[in-house]
Motif scaffolding. Structure first.
Motif, PDB file in Angstrom:
ATOM      1  N   ASN A   1       0.805  -1.217   0.000  1.00 54.67           N
ATOM      2  CA  ASN A   1       0.000   0.000   0.000  1.00 54.67           C
ATOM      3  C   ASN A   1       0.844   1.276   0.000  1.00 54.67           C
ATOM      4  OD1 ASN A   1      -2.323   1.485  -0.030  1.00 54.67           O
ATOM      5  ND2 ASN A   1      -2.576   1.464   2.197  1.00 54.67           N
ATOM      6  N   TRP A   2       1.575   1.497  -1.088  1.00 52.21           N
ATOM      7  CA  TRP A   2       2.322   2.747  -1.198  1.00 52.21           C
ATOM      8  C   TRP A   2       1.603   3.673  -2.168  1.00 52.21           C
ATOM      9  CZ3 TRP A   2       7.438  -0.356  -1.699  1.00 52.21           C
ATOM     10  CH2 TRP A   2       7.839  -0.760  -0.421  1.00 52.21           C
ATOM     11  N   LEU A   3       2.064   4.912  -2.260  1.00 53.72           N
ATOM     12  CA  LEU A   3       1.392   5.950  -3.051  1.00 53.72           C
ATOM     13  C   LEU A   3      -0.043   6.137  -2.566  1.00 53.72           C
ATOM     14  CD1 LEU A   3       2.663   5.197  -6.680  1.00 53.72           C
ATOM     15  CD2 LEU A   3       3.380   7.028  -5.162  1.00 53.72           C
ATOM     16  N   ASN A   4      -0.221   6.041  -1.257  1.00 51.71           N
ATOM     17  CA  ASN A   4      -1.540   6.251  -0.664  1.00 51.71           C
ATOM     18  C   ASN A   4      -1.526   7.622   0.017  1.00 51.71           C
ATOM     19  OD1 ASN A   4      -3.869   6.260   0.768  1.00 51.71           O
ATOM     20  ND2 ASN A   4      -3.595   4.238   1.686  1.00 51.71           N
ATOM     21  N   PHE A   5      -2.405   8.525  -0.436  1.00 53.47           N
ATOM     22  CA  PHE A   5      -2.374   9.901   0.081  1.00 53.47           C
ATOM     23  C   PHE A   5      -2.994  10.033   1.470  1.00 53.47           C
ATOM     24  CE2 PHE A   5      -1.579  10.560  -4.371  1.00 53.47           C
ATOM     25  CZ  PHE A   5      -0.626  11.573  -4.363  1.00 53.47           C
ATOM     26  N   SER A   6      -3.695   9.011   1.955  1.00 51.01           N
ATOM     27  CA  SER A   6      -4.230   9.094   3.324  1.00 51.01           C
ATOM     28  C   SER A   6      -4.104   7.733   4.014  1.00 51.01           C
ATOM     29  CB  SER A   6      -5.690   9.557   3.299  1.00 51.01           C
ATOM     30  OG  SER A   6      -6.443   8.735   2.431  1.00 51.01           O
TER      31      SER A   6
ATOM     32  N   GLY B   1      -0.921  18.714   7.187  1.00 49.03           N
ATOM     33  CA  GLY B   1      -1.533  18.554   5.852  1.00 49.03           C
ATOM     34  C   GLY B   1      -1.116  17.229   5.226  1.00 49.03           C
ATOM     35  N   GLU B   2      -1.834  16.178   5.553  1.00 53.14           N
ATOM     36  CA  GLU B   2      -1.396  14.840   5.153  1.00 53.14           C
ATOM     37  C   GLU B   2      -1.223  14.693   3.621  1.00 53.14           C
ATOM     38  OE1 GLU B   2      -3.973  11.504   6.060  1.00 53.14           O
ATOM     39  OE2 GLU B   2      -2.257  10.291   6.625  1.00 53.14           O
ATOM     40  N   GLY B   3      -2.300  14.969   2.866  1.00 51.58           N
ATOM     41  CA  GLY B   3      -2.214  14.820   1.405  1.00 51.58           C
ATOM     42  C   GLY B   3      -1.209  15.780   0.793  1.00 51.58           C
ATOM     43  N   VAL B   4      -1.224  17.031   1.270  1.00 51.21           N
ATOM     44  CA  VAL B   4      -0.345  18.066   0.702  1.00 51.21           C
ATOM     45  C   VAL B   4       1.126  17.701   0.903  1.00 51.21           C
ATOM     46  CG1 VAL B   4       0.296  20.517   0.802  1.00 51.21           C
ATOM     47  CG2 VAL B   4      -2.075  19.834   1.175  1.00 51.21           C
ATOM     48  N   THR B   5       1.451  17.269   2.114  1.00 48.62           N
ATOM     49  CA  THR B   5       2.864  16.998   2.410  1.00 48.62           C
ATOM     50  C   THR B   5       3.376  15.833   1.562  1.00 48.62           C
ATOM     51  OG1 THR B   5       4.472  16.978   4.189  1.00 48.62           O
ATOM     52  CG2 THR B   5       2.706  15.376   4.394  1.00 48.62           C
TER      53      THR B   5
END
Ligand code: SF4
Ligand code: SF4
Length: 384
Positions: free
Chosen positions: A143-148, A336-340
């Motif tokens: 599960n990589w490239l997961n924005f959250s 900022g989880e997705g932003v970072t």
């Protein structure tokens, strides 16, 4: 009977000089003012007048393997004093850019990296590479490239695992070092052959002890920025150059320590904000930003000196590395989880570009100049 001298000019080289910022070389009328005012040139066969003659004749092979072009620290004194506006300091800079591309293999990559029209492609290469590798692991159920990804803390390794990052960066580093080492090896062979032929140095049996002494002398000189302080016109360049150099050294120490901490001691990030490594990393990042902005200011205020695409590529890359690195941390701390994760992804691509294309860009000057200075010191070239 006198020996006949056959000069075979490389017209393509003269044309390329113009594109690299050396378009003024034809104005030179050989007065030698530049060699007299240069604070660094040795007394025997001083530069840059002889390089101006060779460049106007298109003697590419003589110039790319000339150690003297690397002893010049681009202080700009000769350019300011030249009565013809031939800008010898800029011409030497253009020859150095050409030499870097000439020694780096494969040449087609060098041409691409130094072509401004190809810049979007350069950005695309790491994006595609990282996405392919990331999605390949994702397809395998990881599960990589997961924005959250969730969890109590925001950590970049949850988005793009550190192991995955290193599986891309370690081979890139190795490849870059091999290309650079091959280029520097050919460069040393050439400058040795040319220096002996020109009578600048005398051959001597190899002495490893002397070589180590020369290496230490040169590293101390570089760290102290001795040559910059001798500049009349561009003294302020020393501060910006020092900030960028020491910023990179700090970040290199941090990256190396974190790498060893992870793979040898199993210590995973993110590091605490009061960890000394974090401090060094943050100071290093700020030094890149401030140093690159000072470089922009210096270049914009020196209107009599030319700045080439290669100069702006280097400055832009240094700024973006520092800025994206700091922004990665600030967006993480701000929650900022997705932003970072997006900013982190961009930062990784910039770092990859910096490393992978290093042998073809002006950044390689650090290695070629150090090699030339060590050679000159070891062989007693007598540069000031
Ligand atoms: S570059 Fe300028 S100062 Fe140097 S020899 Fe030519 S004309 Fe004279
Ligand atoms: S730029 Fe400075 S160091 Fe380089 S040749 Fe001219 S005077 Fe000498």
């Amino acid at each position: 009977m006198a020996e006949k001298l056959v000069v075979e000019p490389d017209l393509g080289f003269i044309k390329e000089m113009a594109g690299l910022g050396g378009d003024t070389l034809k104005k030179c009328f050989q007065c030698a003012t530049c060699s007299v005012v240069c604070p660094i040139a040795p007394e025997t066969q001083p530069f840059p007048r002889k390089e101006m003659i060779a460049a106007s004749w298109g003697l590419k092979d003589k110039l790319v393997g000339d150690m003297d072009i690397w002893l010049c620290h681009n202080c700009g004194d000769c350019t300011t004093m030249c009565p013809r506006g031939a800008k010898p300091g800029e011409v030497l800079g253009a020859i150095r850019s050409y030499a870097i591309q000439d020694y780096a293999a494969p040449k087609a990559v060098g041409k691409m990296v130094n072509n401004p029209k190809m810049l979007p492609i350069l950005f695309l290469i790491p994006s595609i590479l990282f996405l392919i590798v990331g999605f390949a692991y994702k397809a395998a159920g990881i599960n990589w490239l997961n924005f959250s990804p969730g969890g109590e803390i925001i950590a970049h390794y949850k988005f793009f695992n550190t192991w995955l990052v290193d599986s891309i960066f370690v081979p890139t580093m190795l490849g870059m070092n091999l290309i650079l080492a091959y280029g520097v090896y050919r460069f040393i062979c050439d400058i040795h052959k040319n220096a002996l032929a020109a009578g600048k140095v005398e051959d001597k049996p190899f002495d490893p002890k002397d070589l180590v002494t020369s290496l230490i002398n040169v590293v101390v000189r570089i760290m102290r920025h001795d040559k910059f302080s001798e500049c009349g016109e561009n003294k302020e360049r020393a501060t910006a150059h020092m900030m960028v150099l020491f910023g990179f050294i700090g970040l290199f120490v941090v990256t190396g320590t974190v790498f060893i901490g992870l793979y040898v001691f199993g210590v995973h990030g993110p590091l605490s904000q009061i960890n000394p490594l974090k401090w060094i990393g943050n100071i290093g990042g700020l030094m890149l930003i401030i140093g690159s902005l000072l470089m922009v200011k210096n270049r914009l205020t020196k209107t009599d000196q030319t700045s080439s695409y290669q100069d702006w590529y280097l400055i832009g890359m240094v700024f973006m590395l520092g800025f994206s690195g700091m922004l990665t941390q600030m967006t993480r701390l701000a929650g900022g989880e997705g932003v970072t994760y997006v900013v982190y992804f961009i930062h990784l691509q910039l770092v990859w570009m910096f490393i992978a294309f290093l042998p073809y860009t002006k950044i390689a000057h650090l290695v070629y100049r150090t090699a030339a200075m060590v050679y000159a010191d070891y062989m007693g070239r007598g540069f000031k």
